[in-house]
Write an enzyme that holds these catalytic residues in place. Sequence first.
Site, short mmCIF file in Angstrom:
data_model
loop_
_atom_site.label_atom_id
_atom_site.label_comp_id
_atom_site.label_asym_id
_atom_site.label_seq_id
_atom_site.Cartn_x
_atom_site.Cartn_y
_atom_site.Cartn_z
N GLU A 1 -17.09 -47.79 1.43
CA GLU A 1 -17.20 -47.89 -0.15
C GLU A 1 -16.15 -48.69 -0.64
O GLU A 1 -16.31 -49.42 -1.86
CB GLU A 1 -17.55 -46.47 -0.79
CG GLU A 1 -18.70 -45.60 -0.28
CD GLU A 1 -20.02 -46.62 -0.17
OE1 GLU A 1 -20.20 -47.57 -1.27
OE2 GLU A 1 -20.95 -46.55 0.41
N GLY B 1 -30.51 -27.05 -7.97
CA GLY B 1 -30.63 -26.16 -9.41
C GLY B 1 -31.37 -26.87 -10.11
O GLY B 1 -31.41 -26.62 -11.37
N ASP C 1 -26.80 -52.66 3.78
CA ASP C 1 -26.06 -53.66 3.15
C ASP C 1 -26.80 -55.08 3.85
O ASP C 1 -26.71 -56.00 3.11
CB ASP C 1 -24.56 -53.56 3.45
CG ASP C 1 -24.24 -52.31 2.70
OD1 ASP C 1 -24.81 -51.89 1.71
OD2 ASP C 1 -23.20 -51.87 3.28
N GLY D 1 -32.13 -26.99 -3.48
CA GLY D 1 -30.95 -25.90 -3.62
C GLY D 1 -29.97 -26.65 -4.78
O GLY D 1 -28.97 -26.26 -4.76
P1 ADP Z 1 -33.81 -26.19 -6.48
O1 ADP Z 1 -34.81 -25.76 -7.29
O2 ADP Z 1 -33.21 -27.40 -6.76
O3 ADP Z 1 -34.22 -26.24 -5.02
P2 ADP Z 1 -32.81 -23.84 -7.43
O4 ADP Z 1 -32.60 -23.88 -8.68
O5 ADP Z 1 -33.76 -22.95 -6.77
O6 ADP Z 1 -32.61 -25.05 -6.70
O7 ADP Z 1 -30.96 -23.12 -6.87
C1 ADP Z 1 -31.09 -22.14 -6.00
C2 ADP Z 1 -29.89 -21.24 -6.28
O8 ADP Z 1 -28.75 -21.91 -5.95
C3 ADP Z 1 -29.86 -21.03 -7.78
O9 ADP Z 1 -30.57 -19.94 -8.00
C4 ADP Z 1 -28.25 -20.73 -8.11
O10 ADP Z 1 -27.91 -19.50 -7.52
C5 ADP Z 1 -27.70 -21.61 -6.97
N1 ADP Z 1 -27.27 -22.76 -7.76
C6 ADP Z 1 -27.65 -24.12 -7.49
N2 ADP Z 1 -27.29 -25.23 -8.24
C7 ADP Z 1 -26.54 -24.52 -9.03
C8 ADP Z 1 -25.39 -24.85 -10.00
N3 ADP Z 1 -25.46 -26.16 -10.31
N4 ADP Z 1 -24.70 -24.02 -10.67
C9 ADP Z 1 -24.93 -22.52 -10.46
N5 ADP Z 1 -25.86 -22.05 -9.45
C10 ADP Z 1 -26.50 -23.13 -8.63
ZN ZN Z 2 -22.31 -50.10 2.25
#
Ligand code: ADP
Ligand code: ZN
Length: 634
Positions: free
Chosen positions: A444, A227, A520, A225
Amino acid sequence: MDMNENKRRRSMLLYILIALIAYLAISQTLGTNLTARQVQDVSYTEFLTMVDEGQVKKVDLNTGDNTLTFTTGEGDSEKIYETTMWPGDSTLIERLDEHNVDANANIPDTSGDMWLMLLISYGLPILIFLGIGWWLNRRMKKAMGDDGPSMNFGGGGFGMGGGLGKSNAKEIKGEETGVTFKDVAGQDEAKESLQEIVSFLKNPEKYNEIGARCPRGALLVGPPGTGKTLLAKAVAGEAGVTFFQIAGSAFVEMFVGRGAAKVRDLFKQASEKAPCIVFIDEIDAVGKRRDSSLSSNDEREQTLNQLLSEMDGFDNHKGIVVLAATNRPETLDQALLRPGRFDRRIPVELPDLVGREAILKIHANDVKMEPGIDLGVVARSTPGASGADLANIINEAALRAVRFGRSRVTQEDLLESVDVVIAGEKKKSTVLSQHEKEVVSYHETGHAIVAAMQKGSAPVSKITIVPRTSGALGFTMQVEEDEHFLTTRQEAKDKIAVLCGGRAAEELIFSEMTTGASNDIEKATQLARAMVTQYGMSDKFGMVQLGQPASRYLGGGQQLTCSEGTAQEIDAEVQRLVEEGHQTALRTLRENRFKLHEIAHYLQKKETITGDEFMNILTRDDGFAPKMPTPPAE
Ligand code: ADP
Ligand code: ZN
Ligand code: MG
């Protein structure tokens, strides 16, 4: 492949089956030496008598089973007899010659028999197997709602045509994505790495002219999720090239060879459309490390090998770039990561506060909102949420607005949907509670301050409490000013102190310990042990080798090369070294308690801070300027 051709293929298969069965039946009846006509069995002596009497007109000797078939009389009175030849009767030929008998020897065509046997014992099962597979395949396709079921069987050996795996053109369809980097919020570092691929795809000739080795593949690594798919599409969109997408799991097939055929087909199609992007989502499904275990999966291995050889083989000047995504890079086969394959790794991490707000903004554009909505509040209340979670929050809010019969999303809709989405997500991804965030911030900051206060430590370049792919809840990045290959004893001691800084801060502020320091502790102990047993850095033992580094191959721990009594003393010495670092860390943090509070609070608010921000606060002279640690009382 359209329905008609499909039907034709199916009936062809049926014809071949029927023809085969008919052929077998006929050859069986023909094979039993004319039993259809009346044949009389006689003894060999009777046969000889009939020859001598001149009745026999024609003799056929079958050398295969030593049977003699002979005829007497002519026309309607012709009779057929059969007898078994006396072994080694060398006078027969003379006798037949004497009576003008037409003699023939039938040397049986064993090759024909063998061919038949082969056909029966191998061909039939294969045909049946193919038939079942084809039927299963159709059923699966139907279940998946594919409107064009296709026949994937028909090995070239049977001359039926129809290439293996060819028919998956539908799954592997190139498209213009229309997505650009503007649609991806944050992820600036990833975009920057991908920019080179974009410019290569736009202009392959420029690279060829210079003779630059062009990028072939890049691996997008990050939690679900974040992107990755979106970024891959954006690369295609930016460059204006075709985008081929396929899931790694689509290559994993039941029948050996089909996955590999799909890979071949994919690259064939891609090379027709080049320049283009080939995107393999969740590549770990097919790219898992090949192991030597017995249960190894032939089909998957073949598919992987095909993928490797396609990546090595394709004409890169045309401009095919393979992108792949995974959230478990450690499970991938090393061969995939070699130069010329996926040699670039592009981390796609969870967004920090600024990133989250930017993502919310992008998705807020798609829905109608009341004026004056504060997305920053949403961003602040969703640490650890992925881009997909945030997109989901906006959508949930819109749904809620509709449910309440409103035409615009309100702030309340947004905050309510944060609860819905995040509460549901809590188990799946790492979303820290407020208190945990506070603890991680101090932890941290503790590392960072101890690092800054040690002369031998590399400068802090970044501190973050955004959970990492690795499972770490936060981390402090130190970057050496220049590469160096030797570590002094003081530097090693400083490093141990820095590693102890996280736990020391927790103890100091919360009078409590958490499990967050386990990594650590592991590193500090390892380093201290190596100082004693390998580097000869302890006062107690001096320059003596007491152990060998932990074997990478045997997977075990360190191998000691000393007596048992010494091993105990080593343990004590290691403990002393780590404790010394722990005390240094505690002292340093106690002396800089105010800075620790200030930076930890700042970090908690911002989630990610740069080394410069950190140093600015630390060195700002406000009466609490940092103190160098007082030397340990030795
Ligand atoms: P992954 O492939 O890493 O599992 P996706 O590219 O399928 O994630 O992301 C799923 C949805 O989440 C995208 O279609 C978008 O709507 C939203 N999303 C995730 N990251 C972003 C981002 N950086 N900017 C805008 N939308 C994002
Ligand atoms: Zn640490
Ligand atoms: Mg994806």
